[in-house]
Design a protein around this motif. Structure first.
Motif, PDB file in Angstrom:
ATOM      1  N   SER A  29      10.284  -0.044   9.260  1.00 18.48           N
ATOM      2  CA  SER A  29       9.010  -0.751   9.224  1.00 18.48           C
ATOM      3  C   SER A  29       7.825   0.153   9.534  1.00 18.48           C
ATOM      4  CB  SER A  29       9.054  -1.901  10.213  1.00 18.48           C
ATOM      5  OG  SER A  29       9.330  -1.366  11.479  1.00 18.48           O
ATOM      6  N   LEU A  30       6.685  -0.254   9.005  1.00 18.96           N
ATOM      7  CA  LEU A  30       5.432   0.420   9.306  1.00 18.96           C
ATOM      8  C   LEU A  30       4.817  -0.290  10.514  1.00 18.96           C
ATOM      9  CD1 LEU A  30       4.135   0.465   5.645  1.00 18.96           C
ATOM     10  CD2 LEU A  30       4.680   2.498   6.981  1.00 18.96           C
ATOM     11  N   PRO A  31       4.027   0.430  11.289  1.00 23.51           N
ATOM     12  CA  PRO A  31       3.365  -0.242  12.405  1.00 23.51           C
ATOM     13  C   PRO A  31       2.483  -1.367  11.869  1.00 23.51           C
ATOM     14  CG  PRO A  31       2.861   2.130  12.365  1.00 23.51           C
ATOM     15  CD  PRO A  31       3.679   1.830  11.153  1.00 23.51           C
ATOM     16  N   SER A  32       2.524  -2.528  12.517  1.00 27.37           N
ATOM     17  CA  SER A  32       1.817  -3.692  11.958  1.00 27.37           C
ATOM     18  C   SER A  32       0.318  -3.448  11.888  1.00 27.37           C
ATOM     19  CB  SER A  32       2.116  -4.935  12.789  1.00 27.37           C
ATOM     20  OG  SER A  32       1.768  -4.673  14.122  1.00 27.37           O
ATOM     21  N   SER A  33      -0.212  -2.574  12.759  1.00 24.92           N
ATOM     22  CA  SER A  33      -1.660  -2.329  12.752  1.00 24.92           C
ATOM     23  C   SER A  33      -2.127  -1.695  11.448  1.00 24.92           C
ATOM     24  CB  SER A  33      -2.045  -1.436  13.919  1.00 24.92           C
ATOM     25  OG  SER A  33      -1.342  -0.216  13.809  1.00 24.92           O
ATOM     26  N   SER A  34      -1.218  -0.995  10.744  1.00 25.06           N
ATOM     27  CA  SER A  34      -1.663  -0.326   9.522  1.00 25.06           C
ATOM     28  C   SER A  34      -1.148  -1.026   8.262  1.00 25.06           C
ATOM     29  CB  SER A  34      -1.242   1.148   9.536  1.00 25.06           C
ATOM     30  OG  SER A  34       0.147   1.265   9.415  1.00 25.06           O
ATOM     31  N   LEU A  35      -0.341  -2.075   8.439  1.00 26.19           N
ATOM     32  CA  LEU A  35       0.315  -2.717   7.287  1.00 26.19           C
ATOM     33  C   LEU A  35      -0.679  -3.236   6.248  1.00 26.19           C
ATOM     34  CD1 LEU A  35       3.265  -2.932   6.781  1.00 26.19           C
ATOM     35  CD2 LEU A  35       3.258  -5.223   7.787  1.00 26.19           C
ATOM     36  N   GLN A  36      -1.806  -3.745   6.710  1.00 32.26           N
ATOM     37  CA  GLN A  36      -2.790  -4.325   5.772  1.00 32.26           C
ATOM     38  C   GLN A  36      -3.341  -3.281   4.790  1.00 32.26           C
ATOM     39  OE1 GLN A  36      -6.772  -5.033   7.650  1.00 32.26           O
ATOM     40  NE2 GLN A  36      -5.728  -4.425   9.528  1.00 32.26           N
ATOM     41  N   TYR A  37      -3.191  -2.005   5.116  1.00 32.19           N
ATOM     42  CA  TYR A  37      -3.727  -0.957   4.241  1.00 32.19           C
ATOM     43  C   TYR A  37      -2.712  -0.482   3.205  1.00 32.19           C
ATOM     44  CZ  TYR A  37      -7.325  -0.829   7.809  1.00 32.19           C
ATOM     45  OH  TYR A  37      -8.329  -1.185   8.671  1.00 32.19           O
ATOM     46  N   PHE A  38      -1.506  -1.064   3.223  1.00 31.99           N
ATOM     47  CA  PHE A  38      -0.454  -0.666   2.281  1.00 31.99           C
ATOM     48  C   PHE A  38      -0.207  -1.764   1.267  1.00 31.99           C
ATOM     49  CE2 PHE A  38       0.241   2.177   5.768  1.00 31.99           C
ATOM     50  CZ  PHE A  38       0.869   3.294   5.249  1.00 31.99           C
ATOM     51  N   ASP A  39      -0.034  -1.382   0.008  1.00 32.75           N
ATOM     52  CA  ASP A  39       0.462  -2.306  -1.004  1.00 32.75           C
ATOM     53  C   ASP A  39       1.855  -1.819  -1.394  1.00 32.75           C
ATOM     54  OD1 ASP A  39       1.169  -3.804  -3.157  1.00 32.75           O
ATOM     55  OD2 ASP A  39      -0.688  -3.490  -4.288  1.00 32.75           O
ATOM     56  N   LEU A  40       2.860  -2.537  -0.904  1.00 29.36           N
ATOM     57  CA  LEU A  40       4.251  -2.111  -1.112  1.00 29.36           C
ATOM     58  C   LEU A  40       4.933  -2.959  -2.183  1.00 29.36           C
ATOM     59  CD1 LEU A  40       5.243  -1.701   2.668  1.00 29.36           C
ATOM     60  CD2 LEU A  40       4.579   0.108   1.081  1.00 29.36           C
ATOM     61  N   SER A  41       4.133  -3.689  -2.980  1.00 27.33           N
ATOM     62  CA  SER A  41       4.758  -4.657  -3.881  1.00 27.33           C
ATOM     63  C   SER A  41       5.620  -4.017  -4.960  1.00 27.33           C
ATOM     64  CB  SER A  41       3.696  -5.576  -4.498  1.00 27.33           C
ATOM     65  OG  SER A  41       2.670  -4.798  -5.062  1.00 27.33           O
ATOM     66  N   ASN A  42       5.417  -2.754  -5.263  1.00 30.90           N
ATOM     67  CA  ASN A  42       6.257  -2.102  -6.280  1.00 30.90           C
ATOM     68  C   ASN A  42       7.334  -1.208  -5.682  1.00 30.90           C
ATOM     69  OD1 ASN A  42       5.086  -2.950  -8.893  1.00 30.90           O
ATOM     70  ND2 ASN A  42       3.249  -2.150  -7.909  1.00 30.90           N
ATOM     71  N   ILE A  43       7.551  -1.339  -4.418  1.00 30.39           N
ATOM     72  CA  ILE A  43       8.610  -0.559  -3.761  1.00 30.39           C
ATOM     73  C   ILE A  43       9.896  -1.369  -3.703  1.00 30.39           C
ATOM     74  CG2 ILE A  43       9.341   0.159  -1.432  1.00 30.39           C
ATOM     75  CD1 ILE A  43       7.874   2.374  -2.646  1.00 30.39           C
ATOM     76  N   HIS A  44       9.753  -2.676  -3.528  1.00 31.95           N
ATOM     77  CA  HIS A  44      10.951  -3.489  -3.286  1.00 31.95           C
ATOM     78  C   HIS A  44      11.809  -3.678  -4.517  1.00 31.95           C
ATOM     79  CE1 HIS A  44       9.903  -4.048   0.779  1.00 31.95           C
ATOM     80  NE2 HIS A  44       8.680  -4.406   0.451  1.00 31.95           N
ATOM     81  N   SER A  45      11.197  -3.431  -5.705  1.00 32.78           N
ATOM     82  CA  SER A  45      11.969  -3.633  -6.930  1.00 32.78           C
ATOM     83  C   SER A  45      12.801  -2.398  -7.286  1.00 32.78           C
ATOM     84  CB  SER A  45      11.008  -3.943  -8.072  1.00 32.78           C
ATOM     85  OG  SER A  45      10.057  -2.903  -8.177  1.00 32.78           O
ATOM     86  N   THR A  46      12.831  -1.410  -6.379  1.00 36.09           N
ATOM     87  CA  THR A  46      13.499  -0.156  -6.728  1.00 36.09           C
ATOM     88  C   THR A  46      15.007  -0.282  -6.636  1.00 36.09           C
ATOM     89  OG1 THR A  46      13.434   0.561  -4.461  1.00 36.09           O
ATOM     90  CG2 THR A  46      11.628   1.251  -5.868  1.00 36.09           C
TER      91      THR A  46
END
Ligand code: OGA
Ligand code: MN
Length: 244
Positions: A29-46
Motif C-alpha cells: 500500500s501507499l501511504p494514505s496521505s499521498s493516495l489522492q495524488y495517484f491514479d492507479l486505475s490501469n494498474i489493477h488490470s495487469t
C-alpha cells in the motif's frame, strides 16, 4: 543538436536479465496521505505474471514537502542560475523528433551563485534537511535544474540512463502542477499517473526507476489526471540522482 545533458536519459532499455529478483509486491500500500495524488486505475488490470515485477511503493510522494517560502526561494535561485547559464533572454530548446524533452532549459549545478557564500549555505542547508537527510550513505551526482515552457514543454517516455546513475531519482516540483505518467517497460498499458503539485518531493527507486518509463505529456490535451485536464504552465523541477 542533442543536449549535452541528454546522456542522463535513455529511450533504450538494457536487458537486465532479471538478475535482481524482486518479489511481486505491487499491492503493497501507499501511504494514505499521498493516495489522492495517484491514479492507479490501469494498474489493477495487469496480468499477475508481468515481468519484470514491481512494487508501486517504489514511487514515493511527499506532498507539500516544501513551504511556500522555500518554494519561492528555490524557484528564484533556479531562475537566476538559468539566466546566468543561458543569458537574459529566455530561449527554450525546441522540440525535435528525437529529443526526449521538448521546449525546455536544463543545467547542472555545481554552484548556485556567483560566489555568494551565504546563499550557497542557505540552499545547501535546505537541501540537506529536506532531501539528503531522507537517505543514508548515498553518493549524489550534481543536481539538475529542468525548466519546461508553458503549454508546449514536456517529456517523452524514457528511463533515466542506467549507465549514468543509480537506483534513486528524486524530483522537487516547483511553480505549477504537472502530471507524470509511468508505464511498465514490457506492457505500456500497465500504467499509473501521479499529480505532482508544486512543493512536492517524489522518489522513483528500484523497480519503478528501472521497470517503468516516465513521461510528462507534451500534448496539453493529454495532460490529464483522473480525467481532469491539468493546465500546462511553466514549471521547474530539481532532479537528484545517486551515483552508481
Ligand atoms: C528527467 C525527468 C521529471 C521531472 O529530467 O529525466 O524525467 O519531474 N524529469 O521534471
Ligand atoms: Mn527522467
Amino acid at each position: 543538436m542533442k543536449s549535452i545533458l541528454s546522456h542522463f536519459r535513455s529511450t533504450f532499455f538494457i536487458n537486465r536479465n532479471n538478475t535482481i529478483s524482486f518479489n511481486f509486491r505491487y499491492n503493497s500500500s501507499l501511504p494514505s496521505s499521498s493516495l489522492q495524488y495517484f491514479d492507479l486505475s490501469n494498474i489493477h488490470s495487469t496480468p499477475p505474471n508481468l515481468t519484470p515485477n514491481f512494487s508501486i511503493s517504489d514511487f514515493i510522494l511527499f506532498p507539500n514537502h516544501f513551504t511556500q517560502q522555500e518554494q519561492e526561494f528555490l524557484t528564484t535561485r533556479s531562475l537566476e542560475k538559468l539566466k546566468r547559464v543561458f543569458g537574459k533572454k529566455t530561449v527554450y530548446q525546441p522540440s525535435h523528433f528525437d529529443h526526449i524533452i521538448h521546449n525546455y532549459r536544463e543545467c547542472q549545478i555545481t554552484n548556485w551563485t556567483n560566489g555568494d557564500n551565504e546563499i550557497e549555505q542557505e540552499i545547501n542547508n535546505l537541501l540537506d534537511n529536506k532531501v539528503y537527510k531522507l537517505f543514508s550513505k548515498i553518493k549524489w551526482l550534481p543536481i539538475h535544474i529542468l525548466e519546461l515552457a508553458e503549454s508546449i514543454g514536456g517529456i517523452k517516455p524514457h528511463v533515466d540512463n542506467i549507465e549514468y546513475s543509480g537506483n534513486i531519482v528524486v524530483g522537487i516540483c516547483l511553480i505549477s502542477p504537472t502530471v507524470m505518467v509511468l508505464r511498465h517497460i514490457n506492457n505500456p498499458g500497465c500504467k499509473f499517473s501521479v499529480l505532482l503539485e508544486p512543493g512536492c518531493l517524489y522518489i522513483q527507486r528500484d523497480t519503478i526507476r528501472y521497470n517503468f518509463t516516465h513521461e510528462i505529456p507534451i500534448d496539453p490535451e493529454q495532460h490529464k489526471f483522473k480525467n481532469n485536464l491539468i493546465p500546462k504552465r511553466h514549471r521547474i523541477s530539481l532532479m537528484f540522482r545517486n551515483a552508481k
